[in-house]
Design a protein around this motif. Structure first.
Motif, mmCIF file in Angstrom:
data_model
loop_
_atom_site.group_PDB
_atom_site.id
_atom_site.type_symbol
_atom_site.label_atom_id
_atom_site.label_comp_id
_atom_site.label_asym_id
_atom_site.label_seq_id
_atom_site.Cartn_x
_atom_site.Cartn_y
_atom_site.Cartn_z
ATOM 1 N N LEU A 64 0.842 -1.188 0.000
ATOM 2 C CA LEU A 64 0.000 0.000 0.000
ATOM 3 C C LEU A 64 0.878 1.239 0.000
ATOM 4 O O LEU A 64 1.925 1.264 0.656
ATOM 5 C CB LEU A 64 -0.902 0.023 1.242
ATOM 6 N N VAL A 65 0.442 2.262 -0.729
ATOM 7 C CA VAL A 65 1.170 3.535 -0.745
ATOM 8 C C VAL A 65 0.151 4.669 -0.693
ATOM 9 O O VAL A 65 -0.946 4.569 -1.257
ATOM 10 C CB VAL A 65 2.097 3.658 -1.981
ATOM 11 N N ALA A 66 0.524 5.722 0.023
ATOM 12 C CA ALA A 66 -0.323 6.914 0.138
ATOM 13 C C ALA A 66 0.559 8.150 -0.030
ATOM 14 O O ALA A 66 1.751 8.125 0.285
ATOM 15 C CB ALA A 66 -1.013 6.948 1.498
ATOM 16 N N ASP A 67 -0.049 9.209 -0.519
ATOM 17 C CA ASP A 67 0.643 10.493 -0.597
ATOM 18 C C ASP A 67 0.659 11.115 0.789
ATOM 19 O O ASP A 67 -0.325 11.033 1.532
ATOM 20 C CB ASP A 67 -0.075 11.426 -1.571
ATOM 21 N N VAL A 68 1.772 11.735 1.138
ATOM 22 C CA VAL A 68 1.923 12.412 2.426
ATOM 23 C C VAL A 68 1.852 13.912 2.194
ATOM 24 O O VAL A 68 2.445 14.428 1.248
ATOM 25 C CB VAL A 68 3.280 12.050 3.090
ATOM 26 N N ARG A 69 1.136 14.590 3.076
ATOM 27 C CA ARG A 69 1.063 16.048 3.045
ATOM 28 C C ARG A 69 1.469 16.568 4.417
ATOM 29 O O ARG A 69 1.074 16.008 5.428
ATOM 30 C CB ARG A 69 -0.323 16.532 2.675
ATOM 31 N N ARG A 70 2.274 17.601 4.409
ATOM 32 C CA ARG A 70 2.678 18.280 5.649
ATOM 33 C C ARG A 70 2.311 19.750 5.494
ATOM 34 O O ARG A 70 2.726 20.378 4.526
ATOM 35 C CB ARG A 70 4.174 18.127 5.905
ATOM 36 N N ALA A 71 1.513 20.240 6.425
ATOM 37 C CA ALA A 71 1.035 21.629 6.376
ATOM 38 C C ALA A 71 0.358 21.919 5.033
ATOM 39 O O ALA A 71 0.526 22.990 4.461
ATOM 40 C CB ALA A 71 2.180 22.605 6.650
ATOM 41 N N GLY A 72 -0.349 20.918 4.503
ATOM 42 C CA GLY A 72 -1.089 21.087 3.263
ATOM 43 C C GLY A 72 -0.287 20.925 1.993
ATOM 44 O O GLY A 72 -0.839 20.935 0.903
ATOM 45 N N SER A 73 1.026 20.774 2.100
ATOM 46 C CA SER A 73 1.884 20.646 0.916
ATOM 47 C C SER A 73 2.347 19.203 0.746
ATOM 48 O O SER A 73 2.577 18.505 1.739
ATOM 49 C CB SER A 73 3.124 21.540 1.064
ATOM 50 N N PRO A 74 2.533 18.763 -0.507
ATOM 51 C CA PRO A 74 3.031 17.400 -0.738
ATOM 52 C C PRO A 74 4.367 17.187 -0.031
ATOM 53 O O PRO A 74 5.235 18.067 -0.029
ATOM 54 C CB PRO A 74 3.208 17.335 -2.253
ATOM 55 N N HIS A 75 4.493 16.007 0.585
ATOM 56 C CA HIS A 75 5.722 15.686 1.315
ATOM 57 C C HIS A 75 6.067 14.201 1.120
ATOM 58 O O HIS A 75 6.291 13.463 2.074
ATOM 59 C CB HIS A 75 5.548 16.020 2.803
ATOM 60 N N GLY A 76 6.047 13.751 -0.121
ATOM 61 C CA GLY A 76 6.470 12.391 -0.436
ATOM 62 C C GLY A 76 5.363 11.361 -0.352
ATOM 63 O O GLY A 76 4.180 11.681 -0.482
ATOM 64 N N HIS A 77 5.774 10.121 -0.127
ATOM 65 C CA HIS A 77 4.869 8.972 -0.099
ATOM 66 C C HIS A 77 5.158 8.135 1.138
ATOM 67 O O HIS A 77 6.254 8.172 1.674
ATOM 68 C CB HIS A 77 5.062 8.101 -1.351
ATOM 69 N N HIS A 78 4.158 7.348 1.529
ATOM 70 C CA HIS A 78 4.337 6.421 2.649
ATOM 71 C C HIS A 78 3.843 5.044 2.215
ATOM 72 O O HIS A 78 2.786 4.926 1.595
ATOM 73 C CB HIS A 78 3.570 6.894 3.882
ATOM 74 N N TRP A 79 4.617 4.019 2.566
ATOM 75 C CA TRP A 79 4.334 2.631 2.201
ATOM 76 C C TRP A 79 4.053 1.810 3.441
ATOM 77 O O TRP A 79 4.667 2.028 4.486
ATOM 78 C CB TRP A 79 5.554 2.014 1.509
ATOM 79 N N TRP A 80 3.154 0.827 3.325
ATOM 80 C CA TRP A 80 2.937 -0.166 4.363
ATOM 81 C C TRP A 80 2.301 -1.394 3.737
ATOM 82 O O TRP A 80 2.129 -1.450 2.520
ATOM 83 C CB TRP A 80 2.143 0.399 5.547
#
Length: 142
Positions: A64-80
């Motif tokens: 599984l992968v999801a887009d990461v956002r920090r303070a509303g801005s794109p900040h990479g991806h996260h896998w699990w």
């Protein structure tokens, strides 16, 4: 679980697995994109991709992968992982401490053969885990 070697070993607990990963994550296996944020007191930072692949080697299931956002801005991806029984397992979730949000996950197919990105780090992590846990099942690298 004997890693396909025929050798008998003590079964792992989930705590054993978590402790082994935490002992094996290091700056030299961190994703270059996350290296500025990696710290020994937060060793899971930058390790979700290769950790997810090793967990997939051990248990199968979905990536599984999801887009990461920090303070509303794109900040990479996260896998699990989603294990074959439907349980989702995320050994690196604790890296999110700065109010990051994740998009709904999507299932991705593991590419055949050696990883196109971060293969040396994946192999180094597997080698370290073998020292902690014993022989691991063959990886999905073909």
């Amino acid at each position: 679980m004997n890693g396909g070697t025929g050798a008998t070993r003590t079964p792992w607990s989930l705590l054993d697995l978590d402790r082994a990963f935490r002992a094996c994550w290091a700056a030299d296996t961190c994703s270059p994109d996350d290296l500025p944020e990696w710290r020994p007191d937060s060793p899971s930072v930058g390790h979700c991709d290769i950790t997810t692949l090793v967990v997939n080697d051990l248990f199968g299931g979905d990536l599984l992968v999801a887009d990461v956002r920090r303070a509303g801005s794109p900040h990479g991806h996260h896998w699990w992982n989603r294990l074959p029984n439907g349980v989702e397992l995320d050994l690196t979730r604790d890296q999110f401490r700065a109010g990051e949000t994740l998009s709904p996950p999507r299932t991705v197919t593991r590419p055949p053969g050696p990883l196109p990105r971060r293969h040396p780090e994946y192999e180094l992590l597997r080698a370290r885990l073998t020292r902690h846990l014993g022989p691991l099942p063959s990886g999905g690298e073909g």
